[in-house]
Scaffold this motif. Structure first.
Motif, short mmCIF file in Angstrom:
data_model
loop_
_atom_site.label_atom_id
_atom_site.label_comp_id
_atom_site.label_asym_id
_atom_site.label_seq_id
_atom_site.Cartn_x
_atom_site.Cartn_y
_atom_site.Cartn_z
N ASN A 292 69.83 -24.82 -11.14
CA ASN A 292 70.39 -23.68 -11.55
C ASN A 292 71.27 -23.52 -12.88
OD1 ASN A 292 70.70 -21.46 -8.77
ND2 ASN A 292 71.56 -23.28 -8.15
N ILE A 293 70.40 -23.27 -13.54
CA ILE A 293 70.55 -23.75 -15.42
C ILE A 293 70.31 -21.76 -15.39
CG2 ILE A 293 70.14 -24.49 -17.46
CD1 ILE A 293 67.92 -26.07 -16.03
N PHE A 294 71.75 -21.41 -15.02
CA PHE A 294 71.80 -19.67 -15.91
C PHE A 294 73.45 -19.49 -15.41
CE2 PHE A 294 72.33 -19.24 -10.75
CZ PHE A 294 73.30 -18.19 -10.74
N GLN A 295 73.88 -18.53 -15.77
CA GLN A 295 75.22 -18.05 -16.41
C GLN A 295 74.60 -16.45 -15.99
OE1 GLN A 295 77.89 -19.82 -17.52
NE2 GLN A 295 78.99 -18.65 -16.53
N ARG A 323 73.57 -11.22 -25.73
CA ARG A 323 73.33 -12.26 -26.97
C ARG A 323 74.64 -12.65 -26.95
NH1 ARG A 323 69.35 -10.47 -30.40
NH2 ARG A 323 68.56 -7.74 -29.44
N LYS A 324 75.53 -13.04 -26.68
CA LYS A 324 76.45 -13.36 -26.74
C LYS A 324 76.26 -15.30 -26.24
CE LYS A 324 80.30 -12.08 -23.66
NZ LYS A 324 81.25 -11.65 -23.46
N MET A 325 75.19 -15.22 -25.24
CA MET A 325 74.86 -15.83 -24.67
C MET A 325 74.35 -17.59 -25.14
SD MET A 325 76.53 -15.44 -21.37
CE MET A 325 76.08 -16.44 -20.56
N ASN A 326 74.83 -17.43 -26.37
CA ASN A 326 74.37 -18.98 -26.51
C ASN A 326 74.72 -20.06 -26.66
OD1 ASN A 326 76.95 -18.72 -28.36
ND2 ASN A 326 75.74 -17.47 -29.84
N ASP A 327 74.40 -21.19 -27.28
CA ASP A 327 74.73 -22.45 -27.16
C ASP A 327 76.24 -23.15 -26.75
OD1 ASP A 327 73.99 -25.18 -26.67
OD2 ASP A 327 74.93 -25.20 -28.23
N GLU A 328 76.86 -22.79 -28.41
CA GLU A 328 78.77 -22.63 -28.46
C GLU A 328 79.20 -21.75 -27.62
OE1 GLU A 328 81.71 -21.79 -31.91
OE2 GLU A 328 79.24 -20.78 -32.25
N TYR A 329 78.78 -20.51 -27.45
CA TYR A 329 79.56 -19.84 -26.15
C TYR A 329 79.80 -20.49 -24.35
CZ TYR A 329 80.74 -15.61 -23.19
OH TYR A 329 81.30 -15.50 -22.10
N ILE A 330 78.34 -20.83 -24.55
CA ILE A 330 78.58 -21.29 -22.86
C ILE A 330 78.80 -22.38 -23.41
CG2 ILE A 330 76.56 -22.61 -21.32
CD1 ILE A 330 74.87 -20.98 -23.09
N ARG A 331 78.91 -23.46 -24.17
CA ARG A 331 79.75 -24.96 -23.52
C ARG A 331 81.12 -24.35 -24.11
NH1 ARG A 331 76.64 -29.08 -24.71
NH2 ARG A 331 73.95 -29.10 -25.48
N LYS A 332 81.45 -23.51 -24.95
CA LYS A 332 83.31 -23.38 -24.49
C LYS A 332 84.25 -22.58 -23.34
CE LYS A 332 84.14 -22.75 -29.57
NZ LYS A 332 84.38 -21.31 -30.09
N PHE A 333 82.79 -21.74 -22.66
CA PHE A 333 83.24 -21.47 -21.48
C PHE A 333 83.18 -21.84 -20.91
CE2 PHE A 333 81.85 -19.57 -17.31
CZ PHE A 333 82.43 -17.64 -17.47
N HIS A 334 82.32 -23.06 -20.43
CA HIS A 334 83.03 -24.20 -19.31
C HIS A 334 83.69 -25.42 -20.11
CE1 HIS A 334 79.32 -23.00 -16.08
NE2 HIS A 334 78.85 -22.55 -17.84
N GLY A 336 86.39 -24.08 -20.50
CA GLY A 336 87.30 -23.41 -20.25
C GLY A 336 87.71 -23.38 -19.02
N GLY A 337 87.03 -24.31 -18.37
CA GLY A 337 86.48 -23.50 -16.93
C GLY A 337 86.60 -22.03 -16.46
N GLY A 338 86.25 -20.68 -17.28
CA GLY A 338 86.71 -20.13 -17.48
C GLY A 338 85.29 -19.07 -16.07
N TYR A 339 85.44 -19.95 -15.08
CA TYR A 339 84.45 -19.35 -14.21
C TYR A 339 84.16 -16.97 -13.79
CZ TYR A 339 83.75 -23.82 -13.32
OH TYR A 339 83.91 -25.19 -13.62
N PHE A 340 84.13 -16.67 -13.33
CA PHE A 340 84.05 -15.12 -12.91
C PHE A 340 85.32 -14.72 -11.97
CE2 PHE A 340 80.35 -16.80 -11.03
CZ PHE A 340 79.72 -16.22 -10.16
N ASN A 341 85.16 -12.90 -12.40
CA ASN A 341 86.52 -12.63 -11.56
C ASN A 341 85.27 -11.30 -10.71
OD1 ASN A 341 88.03 -11.47 -10.43
ND2 ASN A 341 89.01 -10.33 -11.99
N PHE A 342 85.15 -11.05 -10.08
CA PHE A 342 84.75 -10.52 -8.92
C PHE A 342 85.06 -9.44 -8.66
CE2 PHE A 342 83.28 -14.68 -7.06
CZ PHE A 342 81.94 -14.12 -7.18
N ILE A 343 85.14 -8.18 -9.75
CA ILE A 343 85.79 -6.30 -10.36
C ILE A 343 84.95 -5.95 -9.91
CG2 ILE A 343 87.33 -7.61 -11.73
CD1 ILE A 343 84.75 -6.61 -13.61
N LYS A 344 84.79 -4.54 -9.40
CA LYS A 344 84.20 -3.65 -8.48
C LYS A 344 82.42 -3.61 -9.99
CE LYS A 344 84.15 0.32 -6.70
NZ LYS A 344 83.92 0.25 -5.52
#
Length: 420
Positions: A292-295, A323-334, A336-344
């Motif tokens: 799984n190589i998707f975000q 567009r914001k899903m670039n290398d820098e954003y992806i590495r910072k996201f992970h 920080g352990g910031g997965y995702f929130n199941f909102i409406k």
């Protein structure tokens, strides 16, 4: 349509997996994959080759292909790894009464799921050590047509990886000497596994909810998509949207309208999009890599703004989130352990440009595809055979689907069979 199973067996890789490759490590993206099998069905026109010869060729090439995709012939060991023990993958063959053309045209999700080797929806949150990670069913229609269906456990493959496997299997069927690129890539350095024991996906799919969901195919042919791109791009937020963004904006707008009217006080205030990271990372990950190589990208907005969002503004928000899903954003996201929130939200998964239509086993390319997957408020996109249009397989509650079909934009741009 009646499906009669004529053979069931477990096929092992044609060559044993080396000891130093006996364990396949799961990344955090694998760990976060929903607990289900990803299905795909490929429909093929009648071909003169007889049943026995076809069957033998497919089985032999399947075993050869598993040698390269050896984790698919293994078993889930724990939350962190796959035991690549060569226990094998399920290979099923079936006879199907009726005309394949009718099955394709009617696009009945319940009929399509009868062609699968297993239910996509696991009854547990993870596989046990004796359950296969990959299963295939070859369906022979009485009319001479054939449908090959594949189910892969999501923890070991995303849609792109599934397409790579199907294309590779087809290539080896055509030519046993075909040389495949390396498909195993260790992503655990990029996305280290985590202890997610407190993060539960047990309720991702509830069978009692599935019974209340309707899944329908909406066809946007090439000319309608071109016109929609012009319409959606007429505004300040985004000038020339892609096919995916244009169709997604229309569907999202229709879903938001339906939710406002059917669910008092509820608003869709976000949309999630599965984004393939293979080309976005630096250095890029090989395109044929499994796993799984998707975000999940999230486009969101205040609920108070929902009524004012038109196609163009929604397209701008979807485009910005991707567009914001670039290398820098992806590495910072992970980091920080910031997965995702199941909102409406509404969710979009595009399988467009995945090479399913390149899967020629020696009797031509597939004439139609079906994802055969049913998840509420999820839209799965596939290319049309000519590569110009989009098929959107959309799942909604029965009540919502009736209203969704009546949305002016859907009615204008899409072809579908109306609910009775």
């Amino acid at each position: 349509m009646e499906v009669q199973i004529i053979s069931k067996e477990i096929l092992k890789p044609s060559s044993s997996t080396p000891q130093h490759r006996s364990t396949y490590k799961l990344s955090v993206l694998d760990q976060l994959a929903p607990p289900l099998y990803i299905p795909i069905i490929l429909f093929y026109s009648p071909h003169c080759e007889n049943f026995c010869k076809k069957s033998d060729r497919l089985k032999e090439s399947f075993s050869r292909t598993l040698t390269h995709f050896y984790p698919f012939a293994g078993r889930v060991k724990d939350d962190f790894s796959i035991d690549c023990n060569d226990d094998g993958a399920a290979f099923i063959e079936a006879r199907v009464s009726g005309y394949m053309s009718m099955v394709i045209e009617q696009a009945d999700i319940n009929e399509h799921q009868q062609l699968l080797p297993c239910s996509p929806y696991a009854k547990i949150s993870k596989l046990s050590t004796d359950q296969v990670t990959l299963a295939v069913q070859v369906n022979y229609f009485n009319c001479g047509g054939m449908a090959i269906s594949i189910c892969i456990w999501h923890a070991v493959a995303d849609g792109s990886a599934l397409a790579t496997f199907v294309k590779s299997w087809a290539a080896i069927t055509r030519d046993p000497n075909n040389v495949l690129d390396e498909v195993i890539y260790d992503c655990t350095t990029l996305f280290p596994p985590q202890d997610l024991s407190s993060f539960s996906l047990h309720n991702f799919v509830k069978e009692e909810v599935l019974s209340e969901i309707v899944t329908k195919r909406f066809l946007f042919d090439g000319s309608k998509v071109a016109a929609l791109r012009d319409e959606v791009g007429n505004g300040p937020s985004l000038v020339r949207p892609t096919r995916f963004i244009a169709v997604s904006s229309l569907i999202l707008s229709a879903m938001m309208t339906v939710t406002r009217e059917n669910e008092a006080g509820q608003q869709i205030s976000a949309a999630t999009i599965a984004v393939d990271l293979r080309r976005r990372l630096k250095p890029p990950v090989p395109e044929q890599s499994i796993g799984n190589i998707f975000q999940v990208a999230i486009a969101n907005w205040p609920e108070s703004e929902s009524n004012a969002l038109n196609y163009n503004s929604l397209a701008g928000k979807l485009d910005e989130s991707i567009r914001k899903m670039n290398d820098e954003y992806i590495r910072k996201f992970h980091a920080g352990g910031g997965y995702f929130n199941f909102i409406k939200r509404a969710s979009f998964s595009s399988w467009c440009k995945f090479p399913f239509y390149e899967a020629d086993f020696g009797w031509g390319k597939p004439i139609r595809l079906s994802p055969a997957l049913q998840l509420n408020r999820v839209a799965i996109f596939l290319d049309t055979a000519d590569g110009e249009g989009i098929e959107a397989w959309i799942s909604l509650s029965k009540e919502d689907m009736v209203m969704f079909e009546q949305h002016p934009g859907i009615f204008t741009h899409a072809s579908f069979s109306p609910s009775i």
